[in-house]
Design a protein around this motif. Structure first.
Motif, PDB file in Angstrom:
ATOM      1  N   VAL A 183       0.838  -1.202   0.000  1.00  0.00           N
ATOM      2  CA  VAL A 183       0.000   0.000   0.000  1.00  0.00           C
ATOM      3  C   VAL A 183       0.872   1.249   0.000  1.00  0.00           C
ATOM      4  O   VAL A 183       0.627   2.200  -0.756  1.00  0.00           O
ATOM      5  N   PHE A 184       1.920   1.252   0.833  1.00  0.00           N
ATOM      6  CA  PHE A 184       2.798   2.427   0.905  1.00  0.00           C
ATOM      7  C   PHE A 184       3.598   2.589  -0.378  1.00  0.00           C
ATOM      8  O   PHE A 184       3.726   3.706  -0.908  1.00  0.00           O
ATOM      9  N   LEU A 185       4.138   1.491  -0.907  1.00  0.00           N
ATOM     10  CA  LEU A 185       4.913   1.576  -2.140  1.00  0.00           C
ATOM     11  C   LEU A 185       4.036   1.951  -3.332  1.00  0.00           C
ATOM     12  O   LEU A 185       4.485   2.667  -4.234  1.00  0.00           O
ATOM     13  N   SER A 186       2.783   1.491  -3.325  1.00  0.00           N
ATOM     14  CA  SER A 186       1.869   1.858  -4.413  1.00  0.00           C
ATOM     15  C   SER A 186       1.574   3.352  -4.391  1.00  0.00           C
ATOM     16  O   SER A 186       1.380   3.969  -5.435  1.00  0.00           O
ATOM     17  N   LEU A 187       1.549   3.925  -3.188  1.00  0.00           N
ATOM     18  CA  LEU A 187       1.352   5.366  -3.065  1.00  0.00           C
ATOM     19  C   LEU A 187       2.466   6.123  -3.775  1.00  0.00           C
ATOM     20  O   LEU A 187       2.218   7.087  -4.526  1.00  0.00           O
ATOM     21  N   ILE A 188       3.705   5.685  -3.576  1.00  0.00           N
ATOM     22  CA  ILE A 188       4.847   6.329  -4.223  1.00  0.00           C
ATOM     23  C   ILE A 188       4.820   6.086  -5.737  1.00  0.00           C
ATOM     24  O   ILE A 188       5.026   7.010  -6.535  1.00  0.00           O
ATOM     25  N   PHE A 189       4.558   4.827  -6.126  1.00  0.00           N
ATOM     26  CA  PHE A 189       4.601   4.469  -7.542  1.00  0.00           C
ATOM     27  C   PHE A 189       3.539   5.199  -8.352  1.00  0.00           C
ATOM     28  O   PHE A 189       3.838   5.844  -9.366  1.00  0.00           O
ATOM     29  N   TRP A 190       2.269   5.117  -7.919  1.00  0.00           N
ATOM     30  CA  TRP A 190       1.199   5.752  -8.685  1.00  0.00           C
ATOM     31  C   TRP A 190       1.289   7.276  -8.615  1.00  0.00           C
ATOM     32  O   TRP A 190       0.876   7.964  -9.552  1.00  0.00           O
ATOM     33  N   GLY A 191       1.820   7.797  -7.512  1.00  0.00           N
ATOM     34  CA  GLY A 191       2.042   9.245  -7.442  1.00  0.00           C
ATOM     35  C   GLY A 191       3.079   9.699  -8.452  1.00  0.00           C
ATOM     36  O   GLY A 191       2.934  10.746  -9.094  1.00  0.00           O
TER      37      GLY A 191
END
Length: 347
Positions: free
Chosen positions: A295-303
């Motif tokens: 969830v945290f890494l997806s926040l960085i990636f999609w951002g």
């Protein structure tokens, strides 16, 4: 395994990685087109249950869609008008804010001298200039509103999506190669995302209202603005509520006093504790099946890939990718890596 086979496997991996890089570069380059489409898609997912409820009361689909979109437009218009009023009020109070900020920093300078730190209030005022902070906020909001530059086009896209949703099962059954598996995966993804977005929207709305009312009672200026900010940033997992609490805390520290600032910090801490750590896990459970790290890494990636809208939609986007991987050959192992590590229970 022979050397030619190893070499062939290595070439296939490199080819897949190169293909992925090209796809991601294309998505980022086309983000101005993709972001409004994604935003419209998820708005349609959130609004479709409301249309269904109205249709159960014997209203036609066209009338139900029209009523829902009228309410949405009224809410958007009211929010834009209120936010514009808050910005104008900030502009009028800007000289007063600067003077009070200098006074607060003078106290900080006096305290810093006891530990042999040289602090220039004027230099700090220039760095912490509220006008500069407002410029940064305006830049972020401009990027966020980039997907809504053409509101009419966005609304029309949502309307046509809501009209076409009833024809989607028929189209998928006749268009997909293996419709049973594909439709099952899409249905699972749609159900999970709908559940997540509906509950997240409700919890974010309650959060925004709570922030607005409590800040209003505490006498904190721009309470409505910070309530709207809390509502929007609550969609960003983990760090969103924390970021939403920083501006009102700093403002209370400058315009009010240390006690009001601590009350504001306690407010956002309590909201994050109750909603983020207690209410959301109980209501949402583990339907999306994503680990906290993912969830945290997806926040960085999609951002990085799609900007602010990607951060807001990072969890549902990752969930859709995970569920679709589960229904594609060779994607099951990647889906396991994205999961929460809990074994499946066969019913």
């Amino acid at each position: 395994m022979t050397a030619p086979q190893q070499e062939k496997i290595g070439q296939n991996m490199l080819l897949k990685m190169a293909t992925l890089v090209v796809i991601l570069a294309g998505i980022r380059a086309a983000s101005e087109i993709i972001v409004p489409f994604l935003l419209a898609s998820f708005l349609a997912i959130v609004l479709n249950p409301l249309v269904t409820i109205l249709m159960r009361h014997r209203l036609r689909r066209g009338v139900s869609i029209a009523l829902v979109m009228i309410v949405v437009l009224i809410i958007i218009t009211m929010l834009v008008a209120m936010l514009a009023s808050s910005v104008n009020e900030f502009t009028e109070l800007y000289p007063q804010i600067r003077v009070m900020l200098e006074q607060k920093l003078t106290v900080v300078q006096h305290l810093a001298t006891h530990i042999r730190l040289n602090i220039s209030p004027q230099a700090l005022v220039d760095r912490l200039d509220p006008n500069s902070v407002m410029d940064v906020a305006t830049t972020v909001l401009t990027q966020f509103s980039g997907a809504m530059t053409n509101l009419l086009l966005l609304i029309m896209t949502v309307i046509f999506m809501l009209i076409e949703v009833r024809h989607l099962p028929y189209k998928l059954r006749n268009a997909l190669i293996n419709p049973k598996i594909r439709i099952a995966g899409l249905h699972k993804a749609l159900k999970g995302v709908t559940h997540y977005l509906a509950l997240k929207t409700l919890i974010s709305l309650i959060t925004g209202l709570a922030v607005w009312l409590v800040l209003q009672l505490l006498g904190i200026k721009f309470a409505l603005l910070w309530g709207v900010v809390a509502f929007i940033l609550n969609f960003i997992p983990n760090i969103g509520p924390i970021i939403a609490g920083i501006p009102p805390f700093v403002q209370a520290l400058v315009l009010n006093n240390i006690y009001d600032a601590l009350l504001v910090a306690a407010l956002f801490g309590a909201i994050h504790m109750v909603f983020g750590n207690f209410l959301e896990p109980r209501l949402m459970g583990r339907r999306l099946g994503l680990s906290s790290l993912v969830v945290f890494l997806s926040l960085i990636f999609w951002g990085w890939l799609l900007g602010p809208i990607g951060m807001l939609l990072s969890v549902p986007l990752t969930s859709v990718c995970k569920i679709l991987m589960e229904t594609t050959p060779g994607g099951g192992k990647l889906a396991i890596l994205l999961g929460d590590g809990r074994p499946r229970v066969n019913k």
